[in-house]
Design an enzyme around this catalytic site. Structure first.
Site, mmCIF file in Angstrom:
data_model
loop_
_atom_site.group_PDB
_atom_site.id
_atom_site.type_symbol
_atom_site.label_atom_id
_atom_site.label_comp_id
_atom_site.label_asym_id
_atom_site.label_seq_id
_atom_site.Cartn_x
_atom_site.Cartn_y
_atom_site.Cartn_z
ATOM 1 N N CYS A 1 0.831 -1.204 0.000
ATOM 2 C CA CYS A 1 0.000 0.000 0.000
ATOM 3 C C CYS A 1 0.864 1.252 0.000
ATOM 4 O O CYS A 1 1.410 1.639 1.035
ATOM 5 C CB CYS A 1 -0.919 -0.008 1.218
ATOM 6 S SG CYS A 1 -1.926 1.479 1.379
ATOM 7 N N CYS B 1 -0.486 4.058 2.233
ATOM 8 C CA CYS B 1 -0.254 3.817 3.662
ATOM 9 C C CYS B 1 1.186 4.101 4.052
ATOM 10 O O CYS B 1 1.456 4.709 5.089
ATOM 11 C CB CYS B 1 -0.568 2.362 4.006
ATOM 12 S SG CYS B 1 -2.133 1.753 3.410
ATOM 13 N N ASP B 2 2.128 3.623 3.250
ATOM 14 C CA ASP B 2 3.532 3.587 3.654
ATOM 15 C C ASP B 2 4.460 4.499 2.866
ATOM 16 O O ASP B 2 5.651 4.574 3.165
ATOM 17 C CB ASP B 2 4.059 2.145 3.525
ATOM 18 C CG ASP B 2 3.299 1.177 4.416
ATOM 19 O OD1 ASP B 2 2.776 1.621 5.446
ATOM 20 O OD2 ASP B 2 3.224 -0.011 4.072
#
Length: 319
Positions: free
Chosen positions: A150, A153-154
């Protein structure tokens, strides 16, 4: 790293006051929330179960440009709209995971991780899919240490660093483009000689700073404490090369979340649920919508359409 993704605030989501419902929707992605909206409008008492955060995969998407009515909208904002719409028409929500089902009983029986047992005349399965792993050495070892599924997300952990993206579909290309805003270098690794993503995404990718390595697969992910390199194999020549990188973002397909339903419903060879044109499975009163369904296209718009079609058909059980 993925536990640091931006989450949609759901502290005000309504809690179920009882355990008996007309419709139980398992999963709160676009398909499940669309079903909740239509069920509410049909006057059906509806509950939606979501074990994590309402919104589904769209929460992992930075910007959405292919949902009708919005030239551009963030995943969080669209999830907010879906959720608010469902609540407007009376849907109840339970942040509980369904761990056991009896789909042959009438009404259907659902048991959650909190020990609650719910009854519903009709069930909509909208549990979606999880990212497929490469299955190579080092992938599990470096999970959250440079390996991610992701970018939204990261991505912030890789500011001004080198990353690779593995895959050639929409997710790989779009998340790779997202990383070009953050990382110093983004290289897409694809096992074929051309991308499978939509043309508009491909055009943007080719005009960006993204680099491409074709006809190649990742055979190993390595490093010390964090990812430092990947080993690459050219599928045509068999040549093995070492590519230095700080991060690996993997987008090579999906695995449907179907395990607890396998006893009852039919799936294809890949585990995706089979349904008729009304989204009804082989079990009467059990419908399937969204990414978990066998379908030629997995998009927000098709998941939302699935939810609408399912509810229009299920009203026959409430005549």
């Amino acid at each position: 790293m993925i536990d640091k993704m931006p989450l949609f605030n759901l502290s005000n989501v309504s809690k179920p006051a009882e355990l008996n419902y007309d419709v139980a929707v398992i999963g709160a992605g676009p398909g499940g929330l669309s079903a909740a909206i239509y069920a509410g409008r049909a006057g059906l008492k509806t509950i939606v179960f979501e074990k994590s955060t309402e919104g589904g995969q769209i929460l992992l998407t930075d910007m959405i440009e292919d949902y009708p009515g919005f030239t551009s909208i963030s995943g969080n904002a669209l999830a907010d709209n879906f959720l608010s719409h469902a609540k407007t028409f009376g849907a109840n929500f339970a942040n509980e995971e369904i761990v056991e089902v009896d789909l042959e009983s009438n009404p259907k029986k659902l048991k959650t991780d909190l020990g609650n047992e719910y009854l519903a005349k009709v069930v909509v399965i909208a549990t979606g899919s999880n990212p497929k792993k490469l299955g190579v050495k080092g992938e599990n070892e470096f999970m959250n240490k440079g390996v991610s599924y992701c970018a939204v997300c990261d991505g912030s952990f890789f500011k001004n660093k080198k990353v690779i993206v593995v895959g050639g579909g929409d997710s790989a290309v779009e998340e790779g483009l997202y990383m070009t805003k953050i990382a110093s270098e983004v290289t897409l690794i694809h096992r074929r000689d051309k991308l499978r993503a939509q043309k508009i995404a491909q055009d943007r990718a080719f005009k960006s700073k993204m680099k491409f390595i074709w006809n190649t697969v990742v055979t190993e992910i390595g490093g010390t404490k964090n990812v430092e390199y990947v080993m690459l194999k050219n599928v045509q020549t068999g040549e093995i090369t070492k590519h230095e990188t700080d991060g690996v973002f993997i987008y090579v397909g999906l695995i449907p979340n179907v395990e607890i339903f396998k006893k009852y419903i039919k799936t294809d060879e890949n585990g995706f649920v089979l349904a008729d044109e009304h989204m009804e499975t082989n079990v009467k009163g059990v419908y399937v919508v969204g990414d978990i369904r066998k379908t030629p296209l997995r998009q927000i718009v098709t998941a939302a359409a699935d939810g609408a079609i399912a509810v229009i058909d299920m009203t026959k059980y409430f005549d």
